[in-house]
Design a protein around this motif. Structure first.
Motif, PDB file in Angstrom:
ATOM      1  N   SER A   1       0.831  -1.210   0.000  1.00  0.00           N
ATOM      2  CA  SER A   1       0.000   0.000   0.000  1.00  0.00           C
ATOM      3  C   SER A   1       0.862   1.254   0.000  1.00  0.00           C
ATOM      4  O   SER A   1       0.600   2.205  -0.735  1.00  0.00           O
ATOM      5  CB  SER A   1      -0.905   0.031   1.234  1.00  0.00           C
ATOM      6  OG  SER A   1      -1.818  -1.019   1.189  1.00  0.00           O
ATOM      7  N   GLU A   2       1.909   1.234   0.811  1.00  0.00           N
ATOM      8  CA  GLU A   2       2.760   2.415   0.949  1.00  0.00           C
ATOM      9  C   GLU A   2       3.500   2.718  -0.362  1.00  0.00           C
ATOM     10  O   GLU A   2       3.577   3.870  -0.782  1.00  0.00           O
ATOM     11  CB  GLU A   2       3.761   2.190   2.104  1.00  0.00           C
ATOM     12  CG  GLU A   2       4.493   3.425   2.581  1.00  0.00           C
ATOM     13  CD  GLU A   2       3.596   4.613   2.957  1.00  0.00           C
ATOM     14  OE1 GLU A   2       2.562   4.389   3.598  1.00  0.00           O
ATOM     15  OE2 GLU A   2       3.949   5.750   2.591  1.00  0.00           O
ATOM     16  N   ILE A   3       4.017   1.694  -1.006  1.00  0.00           N
ATOM     17  CA  ILE A   3       4.736   1.930  -2.275  1.00  0.00           C
ATOM     18  C   ILE A   3       3.749   2.361  -3.368  1.00  0.00           C
ATOM     19  O   ILE A   3       4.058   3.248  -4.165  1.00  0.00           O
ATOM     20  CB  ILE A   3       5.602   0.720  -2.732  1.00  0.00           C
ATOM     21  CG1 ILE A   3       6.526   1.151  -3.883  1.00  0.00           C
ATOM     22  CG2 ILE A   3       4.774  -0.496  -3.106  1.00  0.00           C
ATOM     23  CD1 ILE A   3       7.585   0.169  -4.255  1.00  0.00           C
ATOM     24  N   LEU A   4       2.547   1.788  -3.384  1.00  0.00           N
ATOM     25  CA  LEU A   4       1.561   2.187  -4.389  1.00  0.00           C
ATOM     26  C   LEU A   4       1.137   3.645  -4.213  1.00  0.00           C
ATOM     27  O   LEU A   4       1.003   4.386  -5.181  1.00  0.00           O
ATOM     28  CB  LEU A   4       0.324   1.273  -4.343  1.00  0.00           C
ATOM     29  CG  LEU A   4       0.491  -0.099  -5.009  1.00  0.00           C
ATOM     30  CD1 LEU A   4      -0.744  -0.952  -4.806  1.00  0.00           C
ATOM     31  CD2 LEU A   4       0.790   0.031  -6.501  1.00  0.00           C
ATOM     32  N   ARG A   5       0.963   4.050  -2.959  1.00  0.00           N
ATOM     33  CA  ARG A   5       0.599   5.457  -2.694  1.00  0.00           C
ATOM     34  C   ARG A   5       1.681   6.394  -3.228  1.00  0.00           C
ATOM     35  O   ARG A   5       1.384   7.398  -3.877  1.00  0.00           O
ATOM     36  CB  ARG A   5       0.415   5.684  -1.186  1.00  0.00           C
ATOM     37  CG  ARG A   5      -0.916   5.199  -0.649  1.00  0.00           C
ATOM     38  CD  ARG A   5      -1.183   5.741   0.745  1.00  0.00           C
ATOM     39  NE  ARG A   5      -0.364   5.108   1.759  1.00  0.00           N
ATOM     40  CZ  ARG A   5      -0.744   4.029   2.471  1.00  0.00           C
ATOM     41  NH1 ARG A   5      -1.926   3.483   2.273  1.00  0.00           N
ATOM     42  NH2 ARG A   5       0.060   3.510   3.377  1.00  0.00           N
ATOM     43  N   ASP A   6       2.954   6.039  -2.973  1.00  0.00           N
ATOM     44  CA  ASP A   6       4.050   6.892  -3.443  1.00  0.00           C
ATOM     45  C   ASP A   6       4.173   6.899  -4.961  1.00  0.00           C
ATOM     46  O   ASP A   6       4.495   7.930  -5.552  1.00  0.00           O
ATOM     47  CB  ASP A   6       5.379   6.463  -2.808  1.00  0.00           C
ATOM     48  CG  ASP A   6       5.582   7.100  -1.435  1.00  0.00           C
ATOM     49  OD1 ASP A   6       4.634   7.744  -0.948  1.00  0.00           O
ATOM     50  OD2 ASP A   6       6.676   6.956  -0.858  1.00  0.00           O
ATOM     51  N   LEU A   7       3.909   5.750  -5.584  1.00  0.00           N
ATOM     52  CA  LEU A   7       3.973   5.701  -7.045  1.00  0.00           C
ATOM     53  C   LEU A   7       2.900   6.586  -7.666  1.00  0.00           C
ATOM     54  O   LEU A   7       3.150   7.279  -8.657  1.00  0.00           O
ATOM     55  CB  LEU A   7       3.832   4.258  -7.544  1.00  0.00           C
ATOM     56  CG  LEU A   7       5.052   3.352  -7.330  1.00  0.00           C
ATOM     57  CD1 LEU A   7       4.721   1.906  -7.674  1.00  0.00           C
ATOM     58  CD2 LEU A   7       6.250   3.813  -8.142  1.00  0.00           C
ATOM     59  N   VAL A   8       1.717   6.597  -7.059  1.00  0.00           N
ATOM     60  CA  VAL A   8       0.640   7.456  -7.554  1.00  0.00           C
ATOM     61  C   VAL A   8       1.017   8.927  -7.372  1.00  0.00           C
ATOM     62  O   VAL A   8       0.838   9.754  -8.282  1.00  0.00           O
ATOM     63  CB  VAL A   8      -0.700   7.133  -6.842  1.00  0.00           C
ATOM     64  CG1 VAL A   8      -1.770   8.146  -7.198  1.00  0.00           C
ATOM     65  CG2 VAL A   8      -1.180   5.733  -7.218  1.00  0.00           C
ATOM     66  N   ARG A   9       1.571   9.249  -6.195  1.00  0.00           N
ATOM     67  CA  ARG A   9       1.991  10.647  -5.954  1.00  0.00           C
ATOM     68  C   ARG A   9       3.068  11.085  -6.947  1.00  0.00           C
ATOM     69  O   ARG A   9       3.082  12.226  -7.406  1.00  0.00           O
ATOM     70  CB  ARG A   9       2.524  10.793  -4.521  1.00  0.00           C
ATOM     71  CG  ARG A   9       1.440  10.760  -3.480  1.00  0.00           C
ATOM     72  CD  ARG A   9       1.990  11.136  -2.113  1.00  0.00           C
ATOM     73  NE  ARG A   9       1.051  10.753  -1.073  1.00  0.00           N
ATOM     74  CZ  ARG A   9       1.224   9.730  -0.232  1.00  0.00           C
ATOM     75  NH1 ARG A   9       2.318   9.000  -0.295  1.00  0.00           N
ATOM     76  NH2 ARG A   9       0.332   9.440   0.674  1.00  0.00           N
ATOM     77  N   GLU A  10       3.970  10.155  -7.265  1.00  0.00           N
ATOM     78  CA  GLU A  10       5.037  10.442  -8.222  1.00  0.00           C
ATOM     79  C   GLU A  10       4.437  10.780  -9.595  1.00  0.00           C
ATOM     80  O   GLU A  10       4.851  11.744 -10.245  1.00  0.00           O
ATOM     81  CB  GLU A  10       5.929   9.198  -8.323  1.00  0.00           C
ATOM     82  CG  GLU A  10       7.332   9.473  -8.834  1.00  0.00           C
ATOM     83  CD  GLU A  10       8.152   8.199  -8.849  1.00  0.00           C
ATOM     84  OE1 GLU A  10       8.392   7.617  -7.770  1.00  0.00           O
ATOM     85  OE2 GLU A  10       8.529   7.767  -9.953  1.00  0.00           O
ATOM     86  N   LYS A  11       3.446   9.989 -10.009  1.00  0.00           N
ATOM     87  CA  LYS A  11       2.775  10.227 -11.291  1.00  0.00           C
ATOM     88  C   LYS A  11       2.040  11.566 -11.290  1.00  0.00           C
ATOM     89  O   LYS A  11       2.059  12.306 -12.272  1.00  0.00           O
ATOM     90  CB  LYS A  11       1.776   9.104 -11.577  1.00  0.00           C
ATOM     91  CG  LYS A  11       2.389   7.969 -12.352  1.00  0.00           C
ATOM     92  CD  LYS A  11       2.600   8.371 -13.804  1.00  0.00           C
ATOM     93  CE  LYS A  11       3.703   7.556 -14.448  1.00  0.00           C
ATOM     94  NZ  LYS A  11       4.281   8.174 -15.621  1.00  0.00           N
ATOM     95  N   LEU A  12       1.365  11.868 -10.164  1.00  0.00           N
ATOM     96  CA  LEU A  12       0.622  13.126 -10.066  1.00  0.00           C
ATOM     97  C   LEU A  12       1.570  14.324 -10.112  1.00  0.00           C
ATOM     98  O   LEU A  12       1.265  15.349 -10.725  1.00  0.00           O
ATOM     99  CB  LEU A  12      -0.204  13.158  -8.769  1.00  0.00           C
ATOM    100  CG  LEU A  12      -1.423  12.230  -8.732  1.00  0.00           C
ATOM    101  CD1 LEU A  12      -2.028  12.193  -7.342  1.00  0.00           C
ATOM    102  CD2 LEU A  12      -2.474  12.679  -9.746  1.00  0.00           C
ATOM    103  N   THR A  13       2.732  14.180  -9.478  1.00  0.00           N
ATOM    104  CA  THR A  13       3.740  15.245  -9.494  1.00  0.00           C
ATOM    105  C   THR A  13       4.244  15.452 -10.918  1.00  0.00           C
ATOM    106  O   THR A  13       4.387  16.585 -11.383  1.00  0.00           O
ATOM    107  CB  THR A  13       4.905  14.906  -8.543  1.00  0.00           C
ATOM    108  OG1 THR A  13       4.376  14.682  -7.241  1.00  0.00           O
ATOM    109  CG2 THR A  13       5.935  16.014  -8.481  1.00  0.00           C
ATOM    110  N   GLU A  14       4.479  14.347 -11.617  1.00  0.00           N
ATOM    111  CA  GLU A  14       4.933  14.400 -13.008  1.00  0.00           C
ATOM    112  C   GLU A  14       3.902  15.149 -13.861  1.00  0.00           C
ATOM    113  O   GLU A  14       4.250  16.007 -14.673  1.00  0.00           O
ATOM    114  CB  GLU A  14       5.074  12.963 -13.500  1.00  0.00           C
ATOM    115  CG  GLU A  14       6.025  12.765 -14.658  1.00  0.00           C
ATOM    116  CD  GLU A  14       6.067  11.296 -15.060  1.00  0.00           C
ATOM    117  OE1 GLU A  14       6.518  10.452 -14.242  1.00  0.00           O
ATOM    118  OE2 GLU A  14       5.631  10.988 -16.168  1.00  0.00           O
TER     119      GLU A  14
END
Ligand code: NI
Length: 134
Positions: free
Chosen positions: A29-42
């Motif tokens: 869950s924690e890695i998925l949340r960060d991956l989504v945030r990374e995409k949103l930042t991009e």
């Protein structure tokens, strides 16, 4: 918090688990949340509309009026540069870290100009986020 089920090919899932272990995440869950945030930042950076923040690292030899040139450029964009830290690493080399705020495209343009200045040895822009929309 909401829970949801995710279907994923076993090969991709094992890659996710490897990544999770490598990066030291406690769970999926924690890695998925960060991956989504990374995409949103991009997306935030690419859209050119929302306000973003980033850091620029520069390494250069301060001789040949280079520092003067870089300072001149930075003054042109004083509204976007929140802070500058300069370290004299040895007799020749300087390390400068800039915190930049503004539209993604503007920050990228400022970074490009500084990095492309003749004599700059290393220039790296790190795209962060103000955190508001992620
Ligand atoms: Ni210096």
């Amino acid at each position: 918090m909401k829970r949801f089920g995710v279907s994923m090919e076993s090969e991709l899932l094992s890659k996710l688990d490897n990544l999770m272990e490598e990066k030291g995440y406690a769970n999926r869950s924690e890695i998925l949340r960060d991956l989504v945030r990374e995409k949103l930042t991009e997306k935030e950076w690419k859209s050119g509309k929302s306000e973003t923040i980033g850091t620029l690292t520069l390494v250069y030899d301060h001789h040949h009026h280079l520092q003067e040139k870089l300072t001149d450029l930075q003054h042109d964009y004083h509204k976007n540069i929140l802070s500058t830290t300069h370290i004299h690493m040895d007799e020749h080399n300087c390390l400068e870290i800039l915190i930049l705020k503004g539209k993604g495209k503007t920050i990228q343009q400022i970074a490009n100009k500084l990095i492309a200045t003749k004599g700059v040895k290393i220039g790296k822009l790190s795209a962060a986020s103000t955190g508001k929309n992620i």
